[in-house]
Design an enzyme around this catalytic site. Structure first.
Site, PDB file in Angstrom:
ATOM      1  N   HIS A   1      44.481  37.801  38.227  1.00 45.02           N
ATOM      2  CA  HIS A   1      43.897  36.714  38.213  1.00 45.02           C
ATOM      3  C   HIS A   1      42.567  36.637  37.505  1.00 45.02           C
ATOM      4  O   HIS A   1      41.898  37.858  37.383  1.00 45.02           O
ATOM      5  CB  HIS A   1      43.567  36.118  39.450  1.00 45.02           C
ATOM      6  CG  HIS A   1      42.739  36.628  40.459  1.00 45.02           C
ATOM      7  ND1 HIS A   1      41.191  36.307  40.243  1.00 45.02           N
ATOM      8  CD2 HIS A   1      42.449  37.756  41.134  1.00 45.02           C
ATOM      9  CE1 HIS A   1      40.510  37.136  41.099  1.00 45.02           C
ATOM     10  NE2 HIS A   1      41.039  38.027  41.709  1.00 45.02           N
ATOM     11  N   CYS A   2      42.129  35.532  36.708  1.00 46.44           N
ATOM     12  CA  CYS A   2      40.738  35.267  36.307  1.00 46.44           C
ATOM     13  C   CYS A   2      40.085  34.316  37.266  1.00 46.44           C
ATOM     14  O   CYS A   2      40.303  34.268  38.416  1.00 46.44           O
ATOM     15  CB  CYS A   2      40.912  35.043  35.019  1.00 46.44           C
ATOM     16  SG  CYS A   2      41.696  33.500  34.595  1.00 46.44           S
ATOM     17  N   MET A   3      39.308  33.509  36.687  1.00 44.82           N
ATOM     18  CA  MET A   3      38.248  32.272  37.391  1.00 44.82           C
ATOM     19  C   MET A   3      39.215  31.542  38.131  1.00 44.82           C
ATOM     20  O   MET A   3      39.109  31.021  39.429  1.00 44.82           O
ATOM     21  CB  MET A   3      37.393  32.003  36.426  1.00 44.82           C
ATOM     22  CG  MET A   3      35.958  32.509  36.298  1.00 44.82           C
ATOM     23  SD  MET A   3      35.153  32.715  37.669  1.00 44.82           S
ATOM     24  CE  MET A   3      34.935  31.084  38.393  1.00 44.82           C
ATOM     25  N   THR A   4      40.091  31.054  37.377  1.00 41.49           N
ATOM     26  CA  THR A   4      41.027  29.819  37.629  1.00 41.49           C
ATOM     27  C   THR A   4      42.515  30.130  37.987  1.00 41.49           C
ATOM     28  O   THR A   4      43.434  29.310  38.362  1.00 41.49           O
ATOM     29  CB  THR A   4      40.901  28.521  37.005  1.00 41.49           C
ATOM     30  OG1 THR A   4      41.110  28.879  35.419  1.00 41.49           O
ATOM     31  CG2 THR A   4      39.167  28.376  37.032  1.00 41.49           C
ATOM     32  N   ARG A   5      43.064  31.171  37.220  1.00 40.35           N
ATOM     33  CA  ARG A   5      44.446  31.425  36.919  1.00 40.35           C
ATOM     34  C   ARG A   5      45.111  32.684  37.596  1.00 40.35           C
ATOM     35  O   ARG A   5      44.699  33.631  37.597  1.00 40.35           O
ATOM     36  CB  ARG A   5      44.775  31.374  35.698  1.00 40.35           C
ATOM     37  CG  ARG A   5      44.264  30.187  35.012  1.00 40.35           C
ATOM     38  CD  ARG A   5      44.558  30.666  33.136  1.00 40.35           C
ATOM     39  NE  ARG A   5      43.918  29.392  32.324  1.00 40.35           N
ATOM     40  CZ  ARG A   5      44.071  29.119  30.974  1.00 40.35           C
ATOM     41  NH1 ARG A   5      45.005  30.275  30.298  1.00 40.35           N
ATOM     42  NH2 ARG A   5      43.407  28.331  30.307  1.00 40.35           N
TER      43      ARG A   5
END
Length: 493
Positions: free
Chosen positions: A28-32
């Site tokens: 995952h990254c910040m939002t996804r």
């Protein structure tokens, strides 16, 4: 102990992406939530989009489900407990013209086209560079917020016994960020990660000050993250050569030794100097640009950022942001680029008002706007503005206006920066810093957001639709036949 809501989201997602056996990787990254999938055709894209927790879907080199900040990290953890890594997904089919579902399908087709266009070697390289830096974002955010809090306490003269500890906590990661970049670089390009980290650690070792290159002593940290990236890449290629030529009997001894020694010497006697010059040029260039052409530079950067995101070229900015944070304590570019999201929010609000008879589209905008205010723009981009065409352009105009506002103040001597990369919109407020302190930075950034909202709204409301588009937007879908009519129709067949 799993949180019921996040566990339920993960459990709902799993069968819709083809089950545990269809997933190769979970990250995952910040939002996804980013899933590597074995068979893209097993994904039920339409059902995924219908889940209340899902803000959007983005198809790239991985299948990306937009869940929003905070939620995504928790759902990722829950998904990992449910399955081993694996999985992809497909866009839904268009339905009635200008319904929310049809616009979402158009957005999905545009994403697919963008993915096909992004298969060039240069864009693939940019994605790999992004893969090096994205895992570092949580630490950058945490340390950035602590650094901002510490600066505020120092300025107020509060808790003098605590601020040195906060400074150490905030600065420790940045002092060693080169090591993490080196580790991730080697991992991304197929080398042994710890060897990449070992070579990159040379850059931040205090003892390099005793080494003279081109008549000048080296400085610890010279070259920064760019030097670390280059050093680890050299280590990867040296290691590959060793794996091919060193006899297996002595491989375990010679390969790591030759990799660290060769790449280390090249780093010390060439790379650190070159990378240092490049890093300094980036810092000087960014400051000169905003000092002398601030309003124009802000207009261009804020206006073009959404198209850069569409093309995948925004990934080239990640090492630049990180370099500026390493040098100056904040990146002056991110607050300007974040104005693109403000233009997008203003645009969506105008579409909401103009499409007053389109209940499905208004429902989509209503659910996506809160995430848009927090800097998560994908649902609005791919579900609203981009499929409609003109509103995407007017959203860029709003971003340009907000960027020009922030850039103008930089030109007048008040810089606005972010101590970390990742968030935008309202989520960027805790990370704001500048040459006149966080108070001035917050005020100018808020003014930029307000400008972006207002101009994005006004230009979309006035110029975002042709008469035909507006009529189609507000034409209600044909009513479903009543049960008696449906029965009669079947009887007549």
């Amino acid at each position: 102990m799993p949180q019921p809501e996040n566990h339920a989201i993960a459990a709902a997602l799993l069968p819709l992406v083809g089950g545990a056996g269809n997933i190769d990787s979970i990250a995952h990254c910040m939002t996804r939530l980013r899933l590597g999938l074995k068979d893209r055709a097993l994904v039920d894209d339409e059902a995924l989009r219908a889940l209340p927790a899902v803000l959007g879907v983005v198809e790239d080199d991985t299948y990306q489900i937009v869940l929003g900040p905070g939620t995504v990290a928790r759902v990722t953890g829950e998904l990992r407990t449910l399955t081993d890594p694996g999985g992809p997904g497909e866009p839904g089919e268009p339905e009635q013209p200008f319904t929310a579902a049809e616009l979402a399908a158009r957005g999905a087709n545009m994403k697919a086209a963008r993915k096909a266009a992004n298969t060039t070697p240069a864009k693939h390289l940019l994605r790999r560079i992004a893969n090096i830096f994205v895992p570092l974002i949580p630490a950058l955010i945490g340390c950035g917020i602590i650094a901002g809090l510490n600066g505020l306490l120092v300025n107020l003269g509060w808790l003098p016994g605590v601020t040195p500890a906060l400074a150490a906590i905030a600065s420790g990661f940045m002092a060693l960020i080169a090591v993490f970049v080196g580790y991730n670089t080697a991992n991304e390009f197929g080398g042994t990660p710890v060897l990449g980290g070992a070579v990159a650690s040379i850059i931040v070792f205090a003892g390099v000050a005793k080494i003279t290159v081109f008549g000048q002593p080296l400085a610890p940290g010279q070259g920064g993250v760019l030097g670390a990236l280059g050093a680890a890449l050299i280590a990867v290629y040296v290691e590959r050569w060793c794996r091919r030529h060193v006899p297996e009997a002595v491989d375990v001894l010679l390969t790591p030794t030759l990799t660290v020694l060769t790449a280390g010497l090249i780093t010390l006697y060439g790379l650190m100097f070159v990378a240092g010059e490049v890093s300094a040029a980036i810092g000087h260039g960014a400051n000169w640009l905003l000092d002398h052409t601030g309003a124009f530079a802000g207009l261009v950067l804020g206006g073009l950022f959404l198209p850069l995101v569409m093309l995948g070229l925004h990934q080239a900015l990640i090492p630049i942001h990180t370099t500026l944070i390493e040098q100056q304590g904040y990146t002056v570019l991110l607050p300007i680029l974040a104005m693109a999201g403000a233009g997008q929010v203003g645009c969506a609000a105008a579409v909401y008002l103009r499409a007053k008879h389109n209940a499905s589209l208004r429902a989509t905008i209503k659910s996506a706007l809160p995430a848009g205010f927090l800097g998560v723009g994908e649902p609005l981009i791919y579900g609203v503005s981009l499929p409609l065409g003109r509103p995407f352009v007017t959203a860029c105009v709003g971003g340009a206006a907000g960027g020009a506002f922030v850039g103008l103040f930089s030109m007048l001597g008040t810089k606005v920066g972010s101590t970390a990369i990742g968030p935008s919109g309202w989520a960027l407020f805790p990370l704001l810093q500048g040459n006149h302190g966080p108070g001035a930075a917050v005020a100018i950034y808020a003014g930029g957001l307000a400008t972006g909202y207002a101009v994005g709204f006004a230009t979309t409301y006035a110029f975002g639709f042709t008469r035909e588009t507006l009529a189609a937007l507000n034409t209600p879908p044909p009513p479903h036949p009543a049960p008696r009519d449906a029965a009669r129709a079947r009887a007549e067949m």
